[in-house]
Every structure is written in C-alpha cells, then in structure tokens.
Design an enzyme around this catalytic site. Structure first.
Site, PDB file in Angstrom:
ATOM      1  N   ASP A  81       1.179  -1.453  -0.177  1.00  0.00           N
ATOM      2  CA  ASP A  81      -0.146  -0.382   0.156  1.00  0.00           C
ATOM      3  C   ASP A  81       1.077   1.271  -0.027  1.00  0.00           C
ATOM      4  OD1 ASP A  81      -2.220   1.700   0.307  1.00  0.00           O
ATOM      5  OD2 ASP A  81      -2.548   0.968   1.978  1.00  0.00           O
ATOM      6  N   LYS A  82       0.394   2.177  -0.799  1.00  0.00           N
ATOM      7  CA  LYS A  82       0.485   4.034  -0.053  1.00  0.00           C
ATOM      8  C   LYS A  82       0.302   4.709   0.751  1.00  0.00           C
ATOM      9  CE  LYS A  82      -0.796   6.886  -1.523  1.00  0.00           C
ATOM     10  NZ  LYS A  82      -0.788   8.609  -2.117  1.00  0.00           N
ATOM     11  N   HIS A  83       0.522   4.928   1.119  1.00  0.00           N
ATOM     12  CA  HIS A  83      -0.069   6.819   1.930  1.00  0.00           C
ATOM     13  C   HIS A  83       0.628   8.238   2.433  1.00  0.00           C
ATOM     14  CE1 HIS A  83      -2.587   7.762   5.526  1.00  0.00           C
ATOM     15  NE2 HIS A  83      -1.610   8.069   6.494  1.00  0.00           N
ATOM     16  N   SER A  84      -0.176   8.897   1.972  1.00  0.00           N
ATOM     17  CA  SER A  84       0.250  10.350   1.309  1.00  0.00           C
ATOM     18  C   SER A  84      -0.142  11.078   2.751  1.00  0.00           C
ATOM     19  CB  SER A  84      -0.543  10.586   0.873  1.00  0.00           C
ATOM     20  OG  SER A  84      -0.342  12.161   0.488  1.00  0.00           O
ATOM     21  N   THR A 121      -8.883  10.934  -0.125  1.00  0.00           N
ATOM     22  CA  THR A 121      -8.587  10.048  -0.778  1.00  0.00           C
ATOM     23  C   THR A 121     -11.005  10.028  -1.243  1.00  0.00           C
ATOM     24  OG1 THR A 121      -7.108   9.483  -1.435  1.00  0.00           O
ATOM     25  CG2 THR A 121      -8.558   8.006  -2.432  1.00  0.00           C
ATOM     26  N   ARG A 169      -7.694  14.319  18.662  1.00  0.00           N
ATOM     27  CA  ARG A 169      -7.064  15.311  18.233  1.00  0.00           C
ATOM     28  C   ARG A 169      -7.534  16.837  17.014  1.00  0.00           C
ATOM     29  NH1 ARG A 169      -4.096  11.740  14.676  1.00  0.00           N
ATOM     30  NH2 ARG A 169      -2.388  13.757  14.519  1.00  0.00           N
ATOM     31  N   SER A 184      -1.135   7.509  14.192  1.00  0.00           N
ATOM     32  CA  SER A 184      -2.543   7.015  13.601  1.00  0.00           C
ATOM     33  C   SER A 184      -1.806   6.178  12.371  1.00  0.00           C
ATOM     34  CB  SER A 184      -2.428   8.510  13.073  1.00  0.00           C
ATOM     35  OG  SER A 184      -2.995   8.405  12.699  1.00  0.00           O
ATOM     36  N   LYS A 188      -3.233   2.180  11.178  1.00  0.00           N
ATOM     37  CA  LYS A 188      -4.285   1.569   9.890  1.00  0.00           C
ATOM     38  C   LYS A 188      -3.646   0.515   9.531  1.00  0.00           C
ATOM     39  CE  LYS A 188      -5.323   6.132   9.636  1.00  0.00           C
ATOM     40  NZ  LYS A 188      -6.125   6.872  10.265  1.00  0.00           N
ATOM     41  N   LYS A 189      -1.982   1.057   8.824  1.00  0.00           N
ATOM     42  CA  LYS A 189      -1.259   0.587   7.924  1.00  0.00           C
ATOM     43  C   LYS A 189      -1.132  -1.394   8.067  1.00  0.00           C
ATOM     44  CE  LYS A 189      -2.880   3.003   5.205  1.00  0.00           C
ATOM     45  NZ  LYS A 189      -2.957   2.852   3.746  1.00  0.00           N
TER      46      LYS A 189
HETATM   47  N1  URA Z   1      -3.134  11.126   8.393  1.00  0.00           N
HETATM   48  C1  URA Z   1      -3.220   9.610   9.654  1.00  0.00           C
HETATM   49  O1  URA Z   1      -4.112   8.899   9.365  1.00  0.00           O
HETATM   50  N2  URA Z   1      -2.995  10.671  10.979  1.00  0.00           N
HETATM   51  C2  URA Z   1      -3.036  11.573  11.267  1.00  0.00           C
HETATM   52  O2  URA Z   1      -2.695  11.692  12.239  1.00  0.00           O
HETATM   53  C3  URA Z   1      -2.300  12.827  10.455  1.00  0.00           C
HETATM   54  C4  URA Z   1      -2.309  12.480   8.713  1.00  0.00           C
END
Ligand code: URA
Length: 434
Positions: A81-84, A121, A169, A184, A188-189
C-alpha cells in the site's frame, strides 16, 4: 494503572513504559476512559513528544484495539500500500491502487477523509454516485482477492482507537504531533497486514508539514516505527509548493485521475504515481527502471483504467453519473511576469470556502466545486492570461476569486520550478538522496 498517573508522567516529561501505554490505550479502546483523559494525554504528548520506543508501543497497542486483515499466498501476491500525508490536488491513490493491482500485487487501501486544508481520497471517490467507502473486513478481503484492490474507510473493527483519538485530536489542536501522526498512520496500515508500505510525505505550503525539517522528522519516525514493527517501509519526501496536477476539488480530481489512468493528464501526477508504484512493487520487480517501464505501459495500454472501472463497479459506483462540475470562472493575470509561488494553504482554504472541504466534521461535501490551475511555478505569463479556473456559482466565485488571485504571486525574476521528489528513506537501509 490509574490513567491520571500516566497522564501526569507524560506531562512531566517522563518516559512511559510499554505497560503504561498498553493499559492507557486498552482503557480508551474499551470505552472505559472518558474522552477528556485521552484529550489531556494527547496534549501531554503534543508538548513532551515521545521516544521511538514509546511511539512504537503506542502504535502497537492502537493496532491491537481492532482486527487485522488476513491474506494467503503472500509470497506469490504480496500485499502492498501507499499512504500520503496529504497535499493539495493529491489524487495519486486513485491512480496507484488500480495500477498496482494490474502488476500482480494486492492493495487493500484504507483511506481517510479531508484533513485540514488537504482533500481526502474517500471524499473524492464519493463524487461517484453509489460508491461505498464502508466495506466490511470480509468485503475488503474478498474484493482484493478478486480484483486486486479496494479503497475504503476505517471501520469500527479496524483500529477503533484511532477513529476516536483522531476526532479528539482534531478538536483539541493536537493533530500536528509526530508521534501521534506516526501511530495513527501506521496502526491503520499495519491492520492491512502489509508486506510493504510506501509513504509519500509531503512538504511545502500545500501540506501538513510545511518545512523540510518537519517533513524529514515525520518521515524518519514513520520509517523507524514501521521497521520496528516488522513492516518494510519506505518514505519519499515530495514537494507540495504547488498543487499536484491541475485539478483541486473532488469530482474534477476524479476526472483528472481518469485522464492519468488513460495514459494522459499532467506529467507530475503520472510521474509521482509511477515513482511510488515502482517502489511498491520492488519485491516483484527489483529493477526500478524496468518497473517504471511496466507501469507506464499499464497506464498507456488501458489496463490500469479497466482495473479502475472494476474497482468502482465492485464498490457500487456508477461512473456515468459522476458529479457534473459547477460553472467555470477564469482568474486572469493582472501583469506580465513569471509565476513565483502558489500558496497551497490558500487554495485549500478556497476549496473549503466553496464547500469542497469541511469546516466542521459534520459538513457535507459539494463534489461539483473546485479549481483548475492553468499556470505553474516558473511559467511566464502575460496580463489577461487565465491563471486558474474556479468551478462554483457566481456568488461563491466572486467571493473567492480575489483570494485565489493573491495566492498566485507573479514576479519578474526567473524561477526554477521545484523538484517533485526531494528525498527517500528506506527502513533498514542507508538513507540517500534520490
Ligand atoms: N493521517 C492520518 O491517518 N493520521 C494522522 O494523524 C495524520 C494524517
């Protein structure tokens, strides 16, 4: 352990043990702890920071608050996967998930909604009527087995601790904390049970981390903690001093992603989608030059677009009904010169003002509004030349046009356009300039 003792320890700058963090997060995840204690904890972490060991422990226990996806045959079909970290006009996920799925990897992408001034997204994809962003764990697993990819939101079963903590937050001004962002994103990843993860850490006026130092600190934290938790993690620092591609908004970003998936569209979007995808498939195709060629072919020969259509259909979307864009209004240059800078934060605020983003969590998104950028940093422009196009009704457009015009600064000196890919950090490997 007593939550107030743990908050006090962090408040006073003491390092928390794994047991303290486990007990705190577990209490929160079981709803045994009131939100105000978690809010106080987040503020203590915001000011005192966390060591890598604490951040790793926080990530691990947040992950443990929910379930993880399950996969077979990972050596044959790796899960990636990729996360931005989020940027203006960043629509790479819409291109990358189907593109990677055509290359023999599986992509169970759990994405987010707009955050601050950057778009999300899921919000973009919801401009396609019927598109579901609430897949269950069995639905994600079976869709990814069948077509290679899914793009959906976190559920009550996947890292519920992050869902609650994130909402806190957002309203307690504790979003911009490197340990909290790290935990965070990675919790999730990690819940996706990945073999490898590519992180696109944005730096510049159109992103969360506005200085290279702040972005590098976040990238290093993500790579270190990912590595400590057994995830092959690469972070790429990319420039966000101007929007990615030309379109900013929701439906218009889907349209631009489709252009890219059909082998057309803006170069920077194509370049970044290929760059990040080549890193994601390195276990299958270790030679990055060959990987880039393969990926470019899949964009040019229609395979990636076919996979995108399968993805949309599998999640109930009807592409033929994509939200229409609102009426276009051009913003023109008031002088001759060279585009010196484009303030991404202002562009993001304009989108929010138009209704394309949220002021408060409950706001509904207007998918039809947006901006099309018609000039880039370093371009020579003449008086009267269109610089940007706003999609909105007359009243909204009149309100935001002066703001947008001021966000695009025209000067007299030659400007070198910013380099898109700034740096790369690999877990367990020497870091080097790309
Ligand atoms: N993206 C996230 O999922 N969590 C954060 O805290 C910041 C960006």
């Amino acid at each position: 352990m007593i939550p107030a003792e743990i908050i006090r320890a962090k408040r006073d700058g003491r390092q928390l043990s794994n047991e303290q963090i486990a007990s705190f997060i577990d209490g929160f995840a079981r709803s045994a702890m009131p939100d105000y204690q978690m809010a106080a904890f987040a503020m203590a972490v915001f000011f005192q920071g966390m060591t890598r060991a604490e951040t790793t422990s926080l990530t691990r226990h947040m992950l443990a608050s929910g379930q993880q996806l399950k996969w077979n045959d990972r050596s044959v079909r790796p899960v990636v996967d990729k996360h931005s970290t989020g940027g203006i006009g960043d629509k790479v996920s819409l291109v990358l998930a189907p593109l990677l799925a055509c290359c023999g990897v599986r992509v169970p992408m759990i994405s987010g909604r707009g955050l601050g001034t950057t778009g999300g997204t899921l919000d973009k994809l919801e401009s396609i009527p019927g598109f579901r962003t609430d897949l269950t764990i069995p639905e994600i697993e079976s869709q990814v087995e069948n077509i290679g990819c899914a793009i959906t939101g976190a559920t009550d079963d996947i890292v519920p601790a992050d869902r609650r903590l994130y909402a806190l937050r957002d309203v307690t001004a504790t979003v911009e904390s490197v340990p909290l962002i790290t935990a965070s994103i990675l919790s999730k990843k990690l819940a996706e049970s990945l073999d490898s993860l590519v992180l696109d850490v944005k730096v510049g006026s159109g992103s969360f981390m506005q200085t290279p130092e702040a972005a590098a600190e976040l990238a290093q934290s993500l790579v270190d903690v990912g590595h400590a938790l057994g995830l092959n993690t690469t972070a790429v620092l990319t420039n966000m001093d101007q929007p990615l591609g030309q379109m900013i908004g929701n439906a218009n970003e889907v349209l631009e992603s489709i252009e890219c998936l059909q082998g057309r569209g803006p170069n920077d979007l194509r370049e970044l989608a290929i760059h990040l995808s080549a890193i994601a498939i390195k276990t299958l195709q270790p030679d990055e030059v060959n990987a880039r060629r393969l990926l470019a072919d899949k964009l040019d020969n229609g395979e990636a677009y076919d996979r995108f259509k399968q993805l949309i259909a599998a999640q109930g979307g009807d592409l033929s009904q994509l939200a229409q864009l609102a009426e276009p209004h051009d913003i023109v240059a008031d002088r001759n010169g060279i585009v010196e800078s484009i303030n991404g934060q202002t562009l993001g605020n304009v989108i929010i003002e138009l209704g394309g983003g949220r002021k408060v969590a409950a706001d509904k998104i207007d998918h039809q509004v947006g901006i099309e950028m018609l000039a880039r940093v370093g371009d020579r422009v003449s008086a009267g030349q269109p610089l940007a196009r706003v999609f909105a009704d007359n009243a909204a457009s009149n309100q935001v046009c002066p703001l947008l015009r001021r966000a695009i600064v025209i000067g007299d000196r030659a400007v070198i356009p910013p380099k898109l890919v700034i740096d790369r950090l690999d877990s367990g490997a020497e870091n080097g300039k790309s």
